[in-house]
Design an enzyme around this catalytic site. Structure first.
Site, short mmCIF file in Angstrom:
data_model
loop_
_atom_site.label_atom_id
_atom_site.label_comp_id
_atom_site.label_asym_id
_atom_site.label_seq_id
_atom_site.Cartn_x
_atom_site.Cartn_y
_atom_site.Cartn_z
N CYS A 66 0.87 -1.18 0.00
CA CYS A 66 0.00 0.00 0.00
C CYS A 66 0.91 1.23 0.00
CB CYS A 66 -0.99 -0.02 1.17
SG CYS A 66 -0.29 0.15 2.82
N ASN A 101 2.35 1.49 4.34
CA ASN A 101 2.59 0.20 5.01
C ASN A 101 2.26 0.26 6.49
OD1 ASN A 101 5.41 -2.01 5.63
ND2 ASN A 101 3.37 -2.59 5.00
N CYS A 119 -1.53 0.54 7.26
CA CYS A 119 -2.95 0.19 7.36
C CYS A 119 -3.27 -1.06 6.54
CB CYS A 119 -3.84 1.34 6.89
SG CYS A 119 -3.80 2.81 7.94
N ARG A 120 -3.37 -0.90 5.24
CA ARG A 120 -3.88 -1.97 4.39
C ARG A 120 -2.90 -3.13 4.19
NH1 ARG A 120 -5.23 1.73 -0.53
NH2 ARG A 120 -3.37 2.72 0.32
N SER A 121 -1.67 -2.84 3.82
CA SER A 121 -0.75 -3.96 3.54
C SER A 121 -0.35 -4.74 4.78
CB SER A 121 0.46 -3.50 2.71
OG SER A 121 1.18 -2.48 3.34
N ASP A 131 -8.26 3.22 1.21
CA ASP A 131 -7.37 3.64 2.29
C ASP A 131 -8.21 4.19 3.44
OD1 ASP A 131 -5.42 4.66 3.96
OD2 ASP A 131 -4.34 5.71 2.37
#
Length: 161
Positions: free
Chosen positions: A10, A13, A15-17, A127
Site C-alpha cells: 500500500c 505500510n 494500514c492496508r498492507s 485507504d
C-alpha cells in the site's frame, strides 16, 4: 523446492498492507503444507512510516477478529523486492502504477491488484487512514479476508497440484 514470495503493498505500510500480511499469515498457518512453500511480507511505496508499527486503528480492528499485527513494522518497497517476491500485490490502482513504474523489465512474477484474487477485477482496497471511526478499517478487513481466501486457493492449485 524454493519458496514463493508474496508481497502486499500500500502507500505507507501501516494500514492496508500490514492488515493483508497479518490476515494472510494467520490463514496460511492453517495450511502447513502450503505455509512451508511461501514467504510473506508487506511494504509501502512511500517511506513515510518506515520502522513504525501498524496504525493503532488497523491493529485494534484486526485484533478483534483474532489477527495480531503487533510484530509488523513499516518498510518501503525496494528494487530487490522484484527479485525476491513472485507475487507483488497492490491495494489500489495508484500504488499499482507506482510499482509498475519501478518494476524491472525482467520481473517474471505476478504484479496486480490484490482484490483480483477476490474476483473483483480492478477493485481497490480503500485507504482507511483518513476515515473516522472503525468502519473503514472493518471494510478493509472484510476485503482483505476475501482476497486472502482467493489467493490461498490460487496458490494451493498452483503449488500443490
Amino acid at each position: 523446492m524454493s519458496s514463493t514470495g508474496i508481497l502486499f503493498v500500500c502507500l505507507g505500510n501501516i494500514c492496508r498492507s500490514p492488515t493483508a500480511e497479518g490476515v494472510f499469515r494467520r490463514k496460511l498457518a492453517e495450511k502447513p503444507q502450503l505455509k512451508a512453500l511461501l514467504e510473506v511480507d508487506s511494504a509501502g511505496t512511500a517511506a513515510y512510516h518506515v520502522g513504525e508499527p501498524p496504525d493503532r486503528r488497523s491493529a485494534a480492528v484486526a485484533a478483534r477478529r483474532g489477527y495480531d499485527l503487533s510484530v509488523l513494522r513499516a518498510r518501503a518497497v525496494m528494487a530487490e523486492d522484484f527479485e525476491k517476491y513472485d507475487y507483488v500485490l497492490a491495494m489500489d490502482q495508484q500504488n499499482l502504477f507506482n510499482l509498475q513504474a519501478v518494476c524491472p523489465p525482467q520481473f517474471n512474477g505476478h504484479l496486480s491488484l490484490f482484490l483480483d484474487f477476490a474476483g473483483k477485477q480492478d477493485a481497490e482496497v480503500p485507504d482507511p487512514y483518513y476515515t473516522s471511526g472503525d468502519r473503514g478499517f472493518e471494510e478493509v478487513l472484510d476485503l482483505v479476508e476475501a482476497a486472502s481466501d482467493g489467493l490461498l486457493a490460487h496458490l494451493e492449485a498452483e503449488l500443490l497440484r
